[in-house]
Scaffold this motif. Sequence first.
Motif, mmCIF file in Angstrom:
data_model
loop_
_atom_site.group_PDB
_atom_site.id
_atom_site.type_symbol
_atom_site.label_atom_id
_atom_site.label_comp_id
_atom_site.label_asym_id
_atom_site.label_seq_id
_atom_site.Cartn_x
_atom_site.Cartn_y
_atom_site.Cartn_z
ATOM 1 N N ALA A 33 40.395 35.423 48.124
ATOM 2 C CA ALA A 33 40.819 36.744 47.694
ATOM 3 C C ALA A 33 40.534 36.866 46.203
ATOM 4 O O ALA A 33 40.174 35.884 45.546
ATOM 5 N N CYS A 34 40.723 38.057 45.684
ATOM 6 C CA CYS A 34 40.533 38.265 44.251
ATOM 7 C C CYS A 34 41.482 37.369 43.465
ATOM 8 O O CYS A 34 42.690 37.386 43.712
ATOM 9 N N PRO A 35 40.956 36.566 42.521
ATOM 10 C CA PRO A 35 41.824 35.690 41.745
ATOM 11 C C PRO A 35 42.712 36.460 40.773
ATOM 12 O O PRO A 35 43.686 35.917 40.262
ATOM 13 N N ASN A 36 42.392 37.705 40.550
ATOM 14 C CA ASN A 36 43.153 38.509 39.601
ATOM 15 C C ASN A 36 44.317 39.253 40.264
ATOM 16 O O ASN A 36 45.436 39.222 39.768
ATOM 17 N N CYS A 37 44.063 39.900 41.395
ATOM 18 C CA CYS A 37 45.110 40.723 42.007
ATOM 19 C C CYS A 37 45.454 40.309 43.433
ATOM 20 O O CYS A 37 46.399 40.820 44.015
ATOM 21 N N GLY A 38 44.653 39.418 44.029
ATOM 22 C CA GLY A 38 44.979 38.932 45.356
ATOM 23 C C GLY A 38 44.473 39.801 46.495
ATOM 24 O O GLY A 38 44.778 39.534 47.656
ATOM 25 N N TYR A 45 32.472 42.459 42.920
ATOM 26 C CA TYR A 45 33.622 42.862 42.118
ATOM 27 C C TYR A 45 34.756 43.233 43.052
ATOM 28 O O TYR A 45 34.518 43.722 44.165
ATOM 29 N N CYS A 46 35.969 42.978 42.577
ATOM 30 C CA CYS A 46 37.131 43.355 43.374
ATOM 31 C C CYS A 46 37.204 44.878 43.490
ATOM 32 O O CYS A 46 37.099 45.582 42.483
ATOM 33 N N VAL A 47 37.402 45.364 44.717
ATOM 34 C CA VAL A 47 37.463 46.816 44.902
ATOM 35 C C VAL A 47 38.803 47.388 44.448
ATOM 36 O O VAL A 47 38.948 48.597 44.296
ATOM 37 N N ARG A 48 39.791 46.531 44.237
ATOM 38 C CA ARG A 48 41.093 47.038 43.825
ATOM 39 C C ARG A 48 41.252 47.048 42.312
ATOM 40 O O ARG A 48 41.737 48.012 41.739
ATOM 41 N N CYS A 49 40.861 45.941 41.664
ATOM 42 C CA CYS A 49 41.118 45.859 40.221
ATOM 43 C C CYS A 49 39.837 45.773 39.395
ATOM 44 O O CYS A 49 39.888 45.816 38.174
ATOM 45 N N GLY A 50 38.689 45.610 40.051
ATOM 46 C CA GLY A 50 37.431 45.601 39.318
ATOM 47 C C GLY A 50 37.063 44.266 38.704
ATOM 48 O O GLY A 50 36.078 44.175 37.965
#
Length: 63
Positions: free
Chosen positions: A36-41, A51-56
């Motif tokens: 998963a995204c390491p920044n927002c999960g 790129y993460c579609v939630r937090c970029g």
Amino acid sequence: MPAAVRYRLCPRCGRAVPTTSGERYCANDGARLLDACPNCGASITSPYARYCVRCGADLTPPP
Ligand SMILES: [Zn+2]
Ligand SMILES: [Zn+2]
């Protein structure tokens, strides 16, 4: 409807594999795959995600 397919993504080479494959490390370079995204999960729902579609967040940052 089947559940959405999720992927694990290699942060080094950008290779994506479905979570159903059970792979944990990249067969290409041995990097640990991102669940998963390491920044927002947020889960990774596209094999082409860079790129993460939630937090970029950049999922494949340069070393
Ligand atoms: Zn890789
Ligand atoms: Zn994110």
